[in-house]
Write a protein that holds these residues in place. Structure first.
Motif, PDB file in Angstrom:
ATOM      1  N   MET A   1       0.852  -1.189   0.000  1.00 21.95           N
ATOM      2  CA  MET A   1       0.000   0.000   0.000  1.00 21.95           C
ATOM      3  C   MET A   1       0.885   1.235   0.000  1.00 21.95           C
ATOM      4  O   MET A   1       1.849   1.329   0.762  1.00 21.95           O
ATOM      5  N   LYS A  10      -3.371   1.008  -4.233  1.00 26.29           N
ATOM      6  CA  LYS A  10      -2.547  -0.141  -4.609  1.00 26.29           C
ATOM      7  C   LYS A  10      -2.299  -1.091  -3.437  1.00 26.29           C
ATOM      8  O   LYS A  10      -1.170  -1.388  -3.069  1.00 26.29           O
ATOM      9  N   VAL A  11      -3.355  -1.576  -2.847  1.00 24.98           N
ATOM     10  CA  VAL A  11      -3.239  -2.626  -1.831  1.00 24.98           C
ATOM     11  C   VAL A  11      -3.051  -3.954  -2.551  1.00 24.98           C
ATOM     12  O   VAL A  11      -3.835  -4.306  -3.427  1.00 24.98           O
ATOM     13  N   LYS A  12      -1.985  -4.682  -2.220  1.00 27.04           N
ATOM     14  CA  LYS A  12      -1.744  -5.949  -2.894  1.00 27.04           C
ATOM     15  C   LYS A  12      -1.145  -6.957  -1.926  1.00 27.04           C
ATOM     16  O   LYS A  12      -0.655  -6.593  -0.856  1.00 27.04           O
ATOM     17  N   ASN A  13      -1.182  -8.209  -2.335  1.00 36.27           N
ATOM     18  CA  ASN A  13      -0.635  -9.291  -1.522  1.00 36.27           C
ATOM     19  C   ASN A  13       0.862  -9.097  -1.365  1.00 36.27           C
ATOM     20  O   ASN A  13       1.585  -8.917  -2.345  1.00 36.27           O
ATOM     21  N   SER A  15       3.281 -11.235  -0.211  1.00 29.56           N
ATOM     22  CA  SER A  15       4.047 -12.354  -0.765  1.00 29.56           C
ATOM     23  C   SER A  15       3.258 -13.639  -0.560  1.00 29.56           C
ATOM     24  O   SER A  15       2.744 -13.893   0.527  1.00 29.56           O
ATOM     25  N   LYS A  16       3.177 -14.454  -1.607  1.00 37.22           N
ATOM     26  CA  LYS A  16       2.483 -15.733  -1.472  1.00 37.22           C
ATOM     27  C   LYS A  16       3.268 -16.703  -0.598  1.00 37.22           C
ATOM     28  O   LYS A  16       2.705 -17.669  -0.081  1.00 37.22           O
ATOM     29  N   ASN A  19       2.070 -14.904   3.077  1.00 30.16           N
ATOM     30  CA  ASN A  19       0.631 -14.978   3.366  1.00 30.16           C
ATOM     31  C   ASN A  19       0.077 -16.350   3.023  1.00 30.16           C
ATOM     32  O   ASN A  19       0.403 -16.929   1.981  1.00 30.16           O
TER      33      ASN A  19
END
Length: 532
Positions: A1, A10-13, A15-16, A19
């Motif tokens: 963010m 721009k809120v985004k994951n 890291s896979k 998370n």
């Protein structure tokens, strides 16, 4: 963010790899942003791990950024499947990690407490409870350590407006000041739960979470920023008392106990400027080599009707003293490079930090008529404290070659050293008075290095039977340990071990004729590091 102007977008994951379908919570990063310590449900390879009571607890996990990818997170070295451990925050120097746990460890106050561990090389010490100044019978949660040495945390045990309130205190990794409610500084707390406070390095803006009324529902994130229009300018002029000439590059330290220090220097024209809060008192310390240091107390009540307070500060010509010393290894006597030397001027309440050079040498200036304490530390060595160094009575500029050749012992598992002058009467285990003086040094070692545990071993010579010597040495070791515990060292940090004649240092075993001096070599008391 990211924040642009007054909008977040721009809120985004993140890291896979970080998370998952489980909970990921409070996190802290190293200064280079390439290592993260964060809170997560305890699981491994996609399978939840449960406590003995069938509860899935929170634990701290660690991941590194390799290239542009985060590694698979691993459990932090301090973990326990039966208790929750989380909410990590690193100190600015990255030597200390503060975190929260409800584990019944040594010193636990009740509920969830805040703990700290110290990094020694690649390892972390065992956790230490922050103690009753910070922790209560309630819950202390969500610590955040600011670069200026202030620890922010939430608590429902310190009183306040209701629910979890945010509190602040000063902390250096070892000691804490008394916490105060953050509302004495910022109007943050409400009668609901307020927590997860963070603020940027310059203390211009920050975030916190709350379940107060007026939000979107449940726990919401709130943003705040400093209103500089509510601040006032404190200006001043530093000059030479005798001539009126401006003093450039004088050091000014403006101190507010709650918010820490603001440090500045005078300009070429001797002038300075600070932004301060109205209705708040400050202490200002002004120093410059070859001038007498001056302490000024700024009382807001003296400037009630003044828009921009102005201080004229004359400095009297004086002298400074220079302290030179060397940090050396206790065994090799070689200089230790990059040892940290923390200097505390107890008279003016000032702290400074210095570093030893390639040869272990250091030098710095001291004020006259002051009392100083020193703390010297280096990863892999015992911390050493040198206290009550006085410059009172000195009346001219000089270099002090103080007996502060600071010897630090190489610290590793199994390290040991012999205590001198620990003697007992024949067939007795009662401590003599001069033996207690030597044991007081062990007490100081353990207080200076709260992360280590040691064994006190007592050894005899080979005269008398093996069984008798073993029993006598155990009683002597126990007597010495009981004395050390009576001086405030917790009993789980030191153990007594009687070795009798099983570890002779020379050839003087049963049946061998030896001198009294050779037998004396075997009669000894040793301290050995057995844990961190």
């Amino acid at each position: 963010m990211q924040k642009e102007k007054n909008e977040f977008f721009k809120v985004k994951n993140f890291s896979k790899k970080i998370n998952t379908e489980y909970h990921e919570g409070p996190a802290t990063f190293t200064r280079n942003n390439r290592r993260i310590y964060f809170t997560r449900n305890n699981f491994k390879k996609g399978k939840l791990i449960f406590s003995d009571k069938k509860v899935n607890q929170l634990e701290i996990f660690v991941s590194q950024l390799i290239g542009d990818e985060w590694t698979e997170a691993e459990l932090f070295t301090i973990n326990d499947k039966n208790y929750s451990i989380g909410h990590p925050t690193l100190s600015h120097n990255q030597k200390f990690l503060f975190f929260v746990s409800d584990a019944p460890w040594d010193g636990a106050m009740g509920g969830a407490d805040i703990y700290v561990c110290k990094k020694l090389g690649a390892k972390w010490t065992q956790p230490k409870n922050l103690g009753p100044k910070v922790n209560t019978k309630g819950d202390e949660l969500f610590p955040f350590f600011h670069k200026d040495g202030v620890l922010y945390f939430s608590s429902n045990g310190h009183g306040g407006l209701g629910g979890l309130d945010i509190f602040i205190c000063k902390h250096d990794g070892y000691r804490a000041s008394l916490p105060i409610n953050i509302n004495q500084i910022y109007p943050i707390n409400s009668s609901y739960d307020d927590f997860s406070f963070i603020i940027n390095d310059k203390k211009e803006h920050g975030f916190f979470a709350s379940n107060r009324l007026g939000g979107k529902g449940g726990d919401d994130i709130y943003y705040f920023e400093k209103d500089e229009s509510a601040l006032i300018k404190l200006k001043g002029f530093v000059y030479e008392e005798e001539t009126g000439i401006p003093i450039m590059n004088a050091k000014l330290v403006l101190m507010d106990i709650a918010k820490g220090e603001k440090i500045s220097n005078t300009k070429d024209n001797g002038k300075f400027e600070f932004l301060i809060e109205p209705n708040k008192d400050y202490q200002l310390v002004v120093s410059k080599l070859d001038y007498k240091t001056k302490k000024i107390v700024y009382l807001s009540s003296d400037y009630k009707n003044v828009e921009e307070p102005f201080l004229n500060i004359p400095l009297e010509k004086g002298f400074w003293l220079h302290l030179e010393g060397k940090v050396v290894d206790e065994i090799t006597r070689e200089g230790i490079e990059n040892a940290q030397i923390n200097v505390f001027n107890k008279t003016y309440n000032l702290r400074n930090a210095y570093t030893s050079n390639l040869k272990g040498a250091f030098s710095f200036a001291l004020d006259p008529d002051c009392i100083y304490d020193f703390e010297i530390s280096k990863d892999g060595y015992f911390t050493k404290n040198e206290s009550q160094i006085s410059t009172y009575g000195k009346r001219k500029t000089e270099t002090i070659y103080h007996e502060i050749v600071l010897a630090l012992r190489n610290l590793k598992m199994g390290s040991s050293f012999v205590l001198n002058d620990i003697y007992y009467d024949l067939n007795k285990w009662n401590l003599r008075s001069h033996s207690k003086l030597e044991l007081d040094k062990v007490v100081k070692y353990l207080k200076d290095n709260p992360h280590i545990t040691v064994e006190l071993g007592s050894h005899t010579d080979s005269r008398a039977s093996e069984t008798y010597n073993l029993n006598l040495s155990q009683k002597r070791a126990k007597s010495a340990v009981n004395y050390i515990i009576s001086k405030g060292i917790k009993k789980n940090r030191i153990s007594a071990k009687g070795y009798g004649e099983t570890k002779l240092k020379n050839h003087c075993k049963d049946g061998v004729k030896c001198t009294e001096e050779e037998h004396q070599e075997n009669r000894r008391t040793e301290i050995k590091v057995i844990g961190f």
